[in-house]
Design an enzyme around this catalytic site. Structure first.
Site, PDB file in Angstrom:
ATOM      1  N   THR A  10       0.809  -1.213   0.000  1.00  0.00           N
ATOM      2  CA  THR A  10       0.000   0.000   0.000  1.00  0.00           C
ATOM      3  C   THR A  10       0.847   1.269   0.000  1.00  0.00           C
ATOM      4  OG1 THR A  10      -0.158  -0.015   2.415  1.00  0.00           O
ATOM      5  CG2 THR A  10      -1.909  -1.145   1.185  1.00  0.00           C
ATOM      6  N   ASP A  13       6.237   2.700  -3.172  1.00  0.00           N
ATOM      7  CA  ASP A  13       6.940   1.729  -4.007  1.00  0.00           C
ATOM      8  C   ASP A  13       6.073   0.508  -4.285  1.00  0.00           C
ATOM      9  OD1 ASP A  13       8.929   3.555  -3.626  1.00  0.00           O
ATOM     10  OD2 ASP A  13      10.399   2.148  -2.821  1.00  0.00           O
ATOM     11  N   ASP A  56       1.805 -10.367   9.686  1.00  0.00           N
ATOM     12  CA  ASP A  56       2.464  -9.320  10.460  1.00  0.00           C
ATOM     13  C   ASP A  56       3.961  -9.570  10.455  1.00  0.00           C
ATOM     14  OD1 ASP A  56       3.545  -7.772  12.770  1.00  0.00           O
ATOM     15  OD2 ASP A  56       1.427  -7.329  13.107  1.00  0.00           O
ATOM     16  N   ALA A  79       8.096  -3.438   3.116  1.00  0.00           N
ATOM     17  CA  ALA A  79       7.491  -2.919   4.340  1.00  0.00           C
ATOM     18  C   ALA A  79       8.560  -2.560   5.363  1.00  0.00           C
ATOM     19  CB  ALA A  79       6.535  -3.951   4.933  1.00  0.00           C
ATOM     20  N   THR A 123      18.700   0.869   1.618  1.00  0.00           N
ATOM     21  CA  THR A 123      18.547   2.317   1.469  1.00  0.00           C
ATOM     22  C   THR A 123      19.888   3.033   1.507  1.00  0.00           C
ATOM     23  OG1 THR A 123      17.675   4.312   2.559  1.00  0.00           O
ATOM     24  CG2 THR A 123      18.145   2.429   3.959  1.00  0.00           C
ATOM     25  N   GLU A 125      20.387   5.562   3.147  1.00  0.00           N
ATOM     26  CA  GLU A 125      20.586   6.044   4.514  1.00  0.00           C
ATOM     27  C   GLU A 125      21.618   5.197   5.261  1.00  0.00           C
ATOM     28  OE1 GLU A 125      19.412   8.623   6.330  1.00  0.00           O
ATOM     29  OE2 GLU A 125      18.351   9.516   4.636  1.00  0.00           O
ATOM     30  N   TYR A 147      16.773   4.391  11.852  1.00  0.00           N
ATOM     31  CA  TYR A 147      16.275   3.793  10.612  1.00  0.00           C
ATOM     32  C   TYR A 147      17.421   3.222   9.786  1.00  0.00           C
ATOM     33  CZ  TYR A 147      14.531   3.650   5.795  1.00  0.00           C
ATOM     34  OH  TYR A 147      14.230   3.254   4.518  1.00  0.00           O
ATOM     35  N   LYS A 151      18.088  -0.721   8.908  1.00  0.00           N
ATOM     36  CA  LYS A 151      18.197  -1.153   7.514  1.00  0.00           C
ATOM     37  C   LYS A 151      19.526  -1.843   7.254  1.00  0.00           C
ATOM     38  CE  LYS A 151      14.536  -0.053   4.952  1.00  0.00           C
ATOM     39  NZ  LYS A 151      13.832  -1.025   4.084  1.00  0.00           N
ATOM     40  N   ARG A 182       4.047   9.982  -2.917  1.00  0.00           N
ATOM     41  CA  ARG A 182       4.862  10.069  -1.712  1.00  0.00           C
ATOM     42  C   ARG A 182       4.000  10.549  -0.542  1.00  0.00           C
ATOM     43  NH1 ARG A 182       9.037   7.606   0.547  1.00  0.00           N
ATOM     44  NH2 ARG A 182      11.019   8.565  -0.029  1.00  0.00           N
TER      45      ARG A 182
END
Length: 337
Positions: A10, A13, A56, A79, A123, A125, A147, A151, A182
Site C-alpha cells: 500500500t 513503491d 504481520d 514494508a 537504502t 541512509e 532507521y 536497515k 509520496r
C-alpha cells in the site's frame, strides 16, 4: 503465470511495483497487517487485481503462512517503518519492524519447500556520514539514524542468508525516490503540497529544516523496474540504484516554486531548528554503474520533471477537493499518477 508477494504494497513503491508486475502478467499478492481501517488509496485502481493476505512482520508463523498461501516465486520486502524522523522517536519499534522483521522473513523463506527469489529494500541512509563520494556497492556504511542502523542490519542479514543457505536474495540500495504518491510526512511531498496550497490561496507559509542537505532524487516508478530486474538475473547480487545527480533541499524548493511562477519564495518558507535531525546526513550521491551494466537499468525521469509532476498533481488534487467540498462531496476521483 509467475506469482509475487509484496510486503508494503500500500506504500509508494509497493503501488508502482504492483502495477509493473500486473503489466508483466504476474499474479500479485499483497501482504497487509489486519487493522480496523485499510489505507488503499495508492492501489485503489488495481484492488480487484490483487489478492491480499493478512500477516504481520513481527509474527514469523504468519509470514510462513503467507508464503505458503501465495506460493510466491518472488518476494519483494518493501514494508518498514520508513520515516527517518520517527525512527529517532521510536528506535526500538524501528528496529523490530525495519530490521528484525527481515530476519524473520528470511528464516521463513528458508523453511518453504520451493525456491523463492527475495528482494530486500535497502537504502542509501545506510551510508549516512558518507565515506566516499559518490557511493557505490563497495562504499563503507556509516548510518546516522535508527532507521539507517535497522536497515543495515536487514541488509547484512540478507547477505548472510544468501551466503549461508544459497538463497536467491538481493538488496537494492535505493537512493531517494519520489513521486506524486509520496507520503505527506516526507520533505519532498511536504514541499510540493505546501507550494500547491500557496498557489491556490490555501496556505500562507510553511516550515522546513536543513535546506542545505543534498540528496540524489529519482522517480519511484523507475526504481521499481530495477527491483524487478534484480530478481531476473542468473545470480543474486546487491545493487545501488540512483540517478548520479545531487540536489539540495533548497534546490527542490526552488524547482517547486518555479512551477507556480514564484522566484522569491523567502516570504513563504521558515527554517525551524527543531526540524533538523539529531544526527544529520549532509550528502548522498549514488553511483549506479553496476545496475546500468548488469541490469541494463537507467533512470528515465529527471529532477525538474519529477518536481513538476508532484506539484501539478498536488494542485490538481487540492483544486478537485475544493470543488468537491463546494458540492458537498469529499471524493477525489483522480488518483496520483
Amino acid at each position: 503465470m509467475p506469482s509475487a508477494l509484496i510486503t508494503g504494497i500500500t506504500g509508494q513503491d509497493g503501488s508502482y511495483l504492483a502495477e509493473l508486475l500486473l503489466q508483466k502478467g504476474y499474479r500479485v499478492y499483497g501482504m497487509v497487517r489486519r487493522a480496523s481501517t485499510f489505507n488503499c488509496e495508492r492501489i485503489r485502481h488495481i484492488l480487484d487485481d490483487i489478492e491480499f493476505i493478512d500477516a504481520d512482520l513481527l509474527d514469523q508463523m504468519s509470514l510462513l503462512q503467507a508464503l505458503r498461501h501465495s506460493h510466491a516465486d518472488e518476494v519483494y520486502n518493501l514494508a518498514a517503518m520508513s520515516f527517518v524522523a520517527t525512527s529517532f522517536v521510536q528506535p526500538v519499534a524501528t528496529g523490530e519492524y525495519t530490521g528484525l522483521s527481515v530476519a524473520r522473513m528470511l528464516e521463513a523463506l528458508r523453511q518453504v519447500e520451493w525456491s523463492v527469489r527475495f528482494y530486500q529494500a535497502s537504502t542509501s541512509e545506510m551510508f549516512g556520514n558518507v565515506q566516499a563520494i559518490p557511493q557505490n556497492e563497495l562504499t563503507s556504511f556509516y548510518p546516522r539514524s535508527p532507521y539507517g542502523v535497522a536497515k543495515l542490519y536487514a541488509h547484512w542479514m540478507t547477505v548472510n542468508f544468501r551466503e549461508s543457505y544459497s538463497l536467491y536474495a538481493c538488496s537494492g540500495i535505493l537512493f531517494n525516490h519520489e513521486s506524486p504518491r509520496r507520503g505527506l510526512e516526507f520533505v519532498t511531498r511536504k514541499i510540493t503540497h505546501a507550494v500547491a496550497q500557496i498557489h491556490l490561496g490555501l496556505l500562507q507559509s510553511f516550515s522546513l529544516g536543513n535546506l542545505e542537505a543534498r540528496r540524489d532524487w529519482g522517480f519511484a516508478g523507475d526504481y521499481v523496474e530495477a527491483m524487478w530486474r534484480m530478481l531476473q538475473q542468473d545470480e543474486p547480487s546487491d545493487y545501488v540504484v540512483a540517478t548520479g545527480v545531487s540536489h539540495s533541499v533548497r534546490d527542490f524548493v526552488d524547482a517547486a516554486f518555479a512551477c507556480v511562477g514564484i522566484e522569491d519564495w523567502s516570504p513563504y518558507v521558515r527554517v525551524e531548528p527543531q526540524l533538523f535531525r539529531p544526527a544529520e546526513v549532509e550528502q548522498l550521491l549514488g553511483d549506479a554503474s553496476k545496475a546500468a551494466e548488469q541490469l541494463g537499468w537507467t533512470p528515465t525521469k529527471g529532477f525538474e520533471e519529477l518536481v513538476r509532476d508532484m506539484v501539478e498533481n498536488d494542485i490538481q488534487q487540492l483544486a478537485q477537493a475544493r470543488e468537491a467540498l463546494k458540492k458537498g462531496s469529499y471524493a477525489i476521483t483522480n488518483p496520483a499518477r
